[in-house]
Design a protein around this motif. Structure first.
Motif, short mmCIF file in Angstrom:
data_model
loop_
_atom_site.label_atom_id
_atom_site.label_comp_id
_atom_site.label_asym_id
_atom_site.label_seq_id
_atom_site.Cartn_x
_atom_site.Cartn_y
_atom_site.Cartn_z
N VAL A 15 0.81 -1.27 -0.02
CA VAL A 15 -0.03 0.07 -0.13
C VAL A 15 0.85 1.39 -0.07
N CYS A 33 -4.06 6.65 -1.90
CA CYS A 33 -3.98 5.49 -1.35
C CYS A 33 -3.89 4.43 -2.64
N SER A 49 -10.08 -0.37 3.90
CA SER A 49 -10.59 0.22 5.20
C SER A 49 -9.87 1.71 5.81
N TRP A 50 -10.52 2.58 5.87
CA TRP A 50 -9.72 3.82 6.47
C TRP A 50 -9.99 4.45 7.73
N THR A 106 -4.96 6.17 8.26
CA THR A 106 -4.80 4.82 7.86
C THR A 106 -5.39 4.13 6.81
N CYS A 107 -4.81 3.57 5.75
CA CYS A 107 -5.49 2.79 4.42
C CYS A 107 -5.19 1.64 4.54
N GLN A 108 -6.07 0.73 4.73
CA GLN A 108 -5.53 -0.91 4.58
C GLN A 108 -6.46 -1.44 3.50
N THR A 110 -7.27 -4.97 1.40
CA THR A 110 -7.03 -6.50 1.41
C THR A 110 -7.60 -7.09 -0.05
N HIS A 116 -2.24 -9.71 4.04
CA HIS A 116 -1.15 -9.20 4.88
C HIS A 116 -0.53 -8.15 4.19
N VAL A 119 -0.09 -1.18 6.48
CA VAL A 119 -1.06 -0.16 6.13
C VAL A 119 -0.23 1.00 5.72
N GLU A 121 -0.32 5.23 5.68
CA GLU A 121 -0.37 6.30 6.60
C GLU A 121 -0.06 7.37 6.03
#
Length: 188
Positions: A15, A33, A49-50, A106-108, A110, A116, A119, A121
C-alpha cells in the motif's frame, strides 16, 4: 513440515500513500492510497478500510464491493470515494477540511489471498493559510504563465514587424527596377 513441492509463496499487499499532507482549512483534500497485489484484483473480494487517529481513533470509511460512507460523526457528508479498485486506487477525498481533521489516516487494503501487508499512513495537517512553499509555487506558476504570454506576444509582434519590413523592401525594390530601365531622352 513442508517438502520442496509443498512450499507456499507468501506475498503480501503493498500500500502506497503520500505521507505528510497539508490542507488549508475549508478546502478539499485528496488522501491518495494506491496498492499492488500479487493476486489478480477481484472487486468482489477487495476490502478497503480507512481509519482516523486523532487523540482518539475510529473508522471513517469502509469499501467492500461499494463505498460505505459514514452515516454520522465529524465525517458525515465529508468523505467521498475517489478510488478505482481495478486501477489499484483506494483514495478518498475529504471535503471542506476542518482543524479537527488533523491526525493520522490509515489505508488498509486486502485482496484475498493477499490479506497481509503494511497499512499506508497519511499525516494530515490542516492550516489556516497555505504554507510559504505553496504560495511560492503559486506565485511562480502565475508569474511563469504571465511571462510565457508576454514572450509569445513579443515573438508575434517581432515577426509581424519583420514581415512588414520585408514587404517594404520588396516594394521598394520593385519600384526601383522600372526607374533603372528608363532611358534619359537627352542622353545619346
Amino acid at each position: 513440515c513442508y517438502g520442496p513441492s509443498d512450499e507456499r509463496v507468501v506475498s503480501g499487499m503493498r500500500v502506497y500513500t503520500s505521507g505528510d499532507v497539508e490542507a488549508v482549512n475549508g478546502t478539499d483534500v485528496r488522501l491518495k492510497c494506491t496498492f499492488d497485489s500479487s493476486a489478480k484484483i477481484n472487486p468482489e473480494l477487495v476490502i478497503v478500510s480507512w481509519t482516523f487517529k486523532p487523540l482518539s481513533g475510529g473508522r471513517i470509511f469502509h469499501y467492500q464491493q461499494k463505498p460505505y460512507l459514514p452515516p454520522d460523526g465529524i465525517f458525515k457528508k465529508r468523505v467521498h470515494w475517489a478510488g478505482d479498485i481495478m486501477g489499484s486506487d483506494a483514495s478518498i477525498i475529504l471535503r471542506e477540511v476542518k482543524f479537527i481533521y488533523n491526525g493520522t489516516y490509515t489505508c488498509q487494503v486486502t485482496n484475498p489471498p493477499d490479506v497481509h501487508g503494511p497499512v499506508g499512513e497519511i499525516r494530515l495537517r490542516v492550516v489556516k493559510t497555505a504554507s510559504f512553499n505553496e504560495l511560492l509555487y503559486l506565485v511562480l506558476a502565475i508569474g511563469g504563465g504571465i511571462a510565457a504570454v508576454v514572450f509569445c506576444l513579443i515573438v508575434i509582434v517581432s515577426c509581424r514587424r519583420c514581415k512588414r519590413k520585408h514587404r517594404q523592401r520588396q516594394l521598394e525594390g520593385d519600384e526601383e527596377v522600372p526607374r533603372k530601365e528608363r532611358k534619359d531622352p537627352t542622353a545619346w
